[in-house]
Design a protein around this motif. Sequence first.
Motif, PDB file in Angstrom:
ATOM      1  N   GLU A 268       0.826  -1.208   0.000  1.00 52.90           N
ATOM      2  CA  GLU A 268       0.000   0.000   0.000  1.00 52.90           C
ATOM      3  C   GLU A 268       0.864   1.263   0.000  1.00 52.90           C
ATOM      4  N   GLU A 269       1.959   1.243   0.758  1.00 53.19           N
ATOM      5  CA  GLU A 269       2.857   2.397   0.774  1.00 53.19           C
ATOM      6  C   GLU A 269       3.575   2.553  -0.566  1.00 53.19           C
ATOM      7  N   LEU A 270       3.987   1.424  -1.156  1.00 51.44           N
ATOM      8  CA  LEU A 270       4.645   1.484  -2.449  1.00 51.44           C
ATOM      9  C   LEU A 270       3.692   2.039  -3.504  1.00 51.44           C
ATOM     10  N   GLU A 271       2.462   1.563  -3.484  1.00 49.76           N
ATOM     11  CA  GLU A 271       1.457   2.057  -4.421  1.00 49.76           C
ATOM     12  C   GLU A 271       1.234   3.550  -4.217  1.00 49.76           C
ATOM     13  N   ALA A 272       1.146   3.982  -2.968  1.00 52.57           N
ATOM     14  CA  ALA A 272       0.938   5.399  -2.677  1.00 52.57           C
ATOM     15  C   ALA A 272       2.092   6.246  -3.199  1.00 52.57           C
ATOM     16  N   SER A 273       3.311   5.705  -3.130  1.00 59.35           N
ATOM     17  CA  SER A 273       4.460   6.431  -3.659  1.00 59.35           C
ATOM     18  C   SER A 273       4.328   6.642  -5.162  1.00 59.35           C
ATOM     19  N   PHE A 274       3.874   5.618  -5.873  1.00 56.20           N
ATOM     20  CA  PHE A 274       3.717   5.748  -7.327  1.00 56.20           C
ATOM     21  C   PHE A 274       2.566   6.684  -7.687  1.00 56.20           C
ATOM     22  N   PHE A 275       1.484   6.657  -6.910  1.00 53.63           N
ATOM     23  CA  PHE A 275       0.398   7.611  -7.133  1.00 53.63           C
ATOM     24  C   PHE A 275       0.895   9.044  -6.903  1.00 53.63           C
ATOM     25  N   ARG A 276       1.699   9.223  -5.858  1.00 52.40           N
ATOM     26  CA  ARG A 276       2.226  10.551  -5.561  1.00 52.40           C
ATOM     27  C   ARG A 276       3.142  11.029  -6.684  1.00 52.40           C
ATOM     28  N   ILE A 277       3.974  10.136  -7.174  1.00 50.41           N
ATOM     29  CA  ILE A 277       4.855  10.488  -8.287  1.00 50.41           C
ATOM     30  C   ILE A 277       4.044  10.891  -9.513  1.00 50.41           C
ATOM     31  N   LYS A 278       3.016  10.101  -9.820  1.00 53.01           N
ATOM     32  CA  LYS A 278       2.181  10.407 -10.980  1.00 53.01           C
ATOM     33  C   LYS A 278       1.504  11.761 -10.819  1.00 53.01           C
ATOM     34  N   ASN A 279       0.967  12.040  -9.648  1.00 60.28           N
ATOM     35  CA  ASN A 279       0.311  13.321  -9.422  1.00 60.28           C
ATOM     36  C   ASN A 279       1.290  14.483  -9.528  1.00 60.28           C
ATOM     37  N   ASP A 280       2.495  14.290  -8.996  1.00 57.40           N
ATOM     38  CA  ASP A 280       3.506  15.343  -9.072  1.00 57.40           C
ATOM     39  C   ASP A 280       3.924  15.600 -10.518  1.00 57.40           C
ATOM     40  N   MET A 281       4.085  14.528 -11.281  1.00 51.40           N
ATOM     41  CA  MET A 281       4.469  14.688 -12.682  1.00 51.40           C
ATOM     42  C   MET A 281       3.355  15.368 -13.472  1.00 51.40           C
TER      43      MET A 281
END
Length: 302
Positions: A268-281
């Motif tokens: 769940e934390e790993l997934e959240a990191s990728f969602f955060r990266i996508k939103n930032d990009m």
Amino acid sequence: MATDGVKIIDGDTAHDTYWGIMDLYDSGCDLADIERKYPLENGDDSYDDFDDEIYVTCCGLAYWEIGLMTPSRLELIRSVIDKGAGVEEWNRYSEKEGKARQRVLNSYWQKISQPNVKIRARKKYRKITNFHFQPDDLLTFQLSDGHYVAAICAQIDQYRGKCHYMFVPTTYYDTQKPVLSDLYSRDILGHRIDSGFPPEEIKVMQPGIERVWNYAGGKRNFFMGVYKLGVDHKDLAAFSHRLEKIGTLQIVEGLKETGILAYDSSFEELEASFFRIKNDMDAEKLGVYDKWPVSVLCNIES
């Protein structure tokens, strides 16, 4: 301030010194060699009285724990403490912090001024060999929104019994599961690190950096590091089955330096990191990340 808190081991200088000694000790290094590499009286002219107190007290603690304390060394440590540089420095920020430092030093002195009747044994840390993944594995997994993402297992770090997989995110984000060739047109995230070193020195310090310079248009006064998401070996055991290897992709060794580092302990934390990266990009937060083509950072077989 030059340290993070009032404890003896509480800041970069303290951690580097104390654990530098302990790492040598645990590796089997002779005590005489440790004394030469980390002399109690370090003689660093760049250190003021405050820095010297940090170095001497944490070095002294390590000496006491591994059986290197002597009356003359105790005398040196006492003389450094009596200068009061640490308490004075913390008093500049608050009297409460100054008093806290004094209590720490009093407790510290009470401890090291007594003979150590139980010398610390050298520790042998178990090396992990049954890895979930290997360096250069290209991995993919599906997010809860149905899209697939991809990351490179750039390296596996083992230190003091801890084992971490360093996953480097890519910009792949698609409803189709990727194959290796899909990544050739994607980017790797990281961070540019400006430098005052001459280009020739930078090339020695970071082999392969010319590939990034050439892509960036010839500017030749910066280092680079990739974005790493670290996951502990034990934590990864719970969800490694959710990550699928789809090939291998090797980042040039010199370009695996760390630019941004975070740690995740669950899927769940790993997934959240990728969602955060996508939103930032999507928000074009280019001040947070730099990105470079996979074809620039990786060795791709033609």
